[in-house]
Design a protein around this motif. Sequence first.
Motif, PDB file in Angstrom:
ATOM      1  N   SER A 132      48.543  34.719  40.305  1.00 12.44           N
ATOM      2  CA  SER A 132      47.742  34.789  41.530  1.00 12.44           C
ATOM      3  C   SER A 132      46.410  34.078  41.305  1.00 12.44           C
ATOM      4  N   CYS A 141      49.317  42.520  35.782  1.00 13.86           N
ATOM      5  CA  CYS A 141      49.297  42.422  37.250  1.00 13.86           C
ATOM      6  C   CYS A 141      49.031  40.996  37.723  1.00 13.86           C
ATOM      7  N   LYS A 155      50.559  38.615  38.989  1.00  9.30           N
ATOM      8  CA  LYS A 155      51.130  38.098  40.237  1.00  9.30           C
ATOM      9  C   LYS A 155      50.896  39.038  41.416  1.00  9.30           C
ATOM     10  N   HIS A 156      50.040  40.047  41.217  1.00 15.77           N
ATOM     11  CA  HIS A 156      49.817  41.060  42.245  1.00 15.77           C
ATOM     12  C   HIS A 156      48.340  41.062  42.652  1.00 15.77           C
ATOM     13  N   TYR A 212      46.524  42.364  45.085  1.00 15.55           N
ATOM     14  CA  TYR A 212      45.855  43.618  45.445  1.00 15.55           C
ATOM     15  C   TYR A 212      45.458  44.406  44.201  1.00 15.55           C
ATOM     16  N   ALA A 213      46.352  44.454  43.232  1.00 17.27           N
ATOM     17  CA  ALA A 213      46.049  45.155  41.979  1.00 17.27           C
ATOM     18  C   ALA A 213      44.915  44.456  41.231  1.00 17.27           C
TER      19      ALA A 213
END
Length: 255
Positions: A147, A223, A225-226, A228-229
Amino acid sequence: MLIFISGFLEDLNFSLSPKMRLILQSLGALGVVLLVPLVLKDFAPLLHLPWLLALPFSVFMLVGVANAMNIIDGFHGLAGGSSLLALGFMYLAAPNPFILAMFCALLGFLVLNFPKGLIFLGDGGAYLLGFVLGASLMDLSLKGVVSAWFGLALMVYPVTEVLFSIARRKLKKQKATLPDALHLHTLLFKSLQDKPRFLNPNALTGLWIVLANLPFMWVSFLCRKHPYALLLLIALFVGCYLKLYAKLQGQTKCA
């Protein structure tokens, strides 16, 4: 080369004004952003920048990370150790011979830099190292490996340090480029100076901050690729940073 020269001239006592250093760094970053290219536009889920805004913002991010690395380069193993961890997690995310070479070179540097400080990065080395980390993280994001927020989460300590330093100086109506001894690592160093003499407060400062930052870097990798995390993790780190800073500042005033 422009990024490196902006600091290396300072290391050779050819003093450059902060404005001139920023100009050289911006030109170097602009060249890389255009030639590679490294124009980062997608910051999902918060925003998606048009190219005309993404271009200067990408340059700003690269110059910012380069300067952030230089700001934390004050104690044995601090900048080098933080960068080594970042390179390690980047390699785990996407194995790359260039990242591996940088990791091995930095490991060799740390053998002599920590704990006794036999050699140093200097301004040139710190600027270049921060720039390489920033550019590599942007490249991973553009390839879809991570991300766009992974880079900020992985480098959240030096980035928080530079942004907080600018805000702190502005509130005191001081120049943002004016150096001081009120960074988190300098306050920690002052508190560690009261420890037994056989302990090296310089090396302890670098080691303590690197180890404290390790859990955040590890979670950011998990995290990666996440978004929000990652955003939540960034907010959590900033909260911990401000709380620790206030505690250390209070101890320094009492002393």
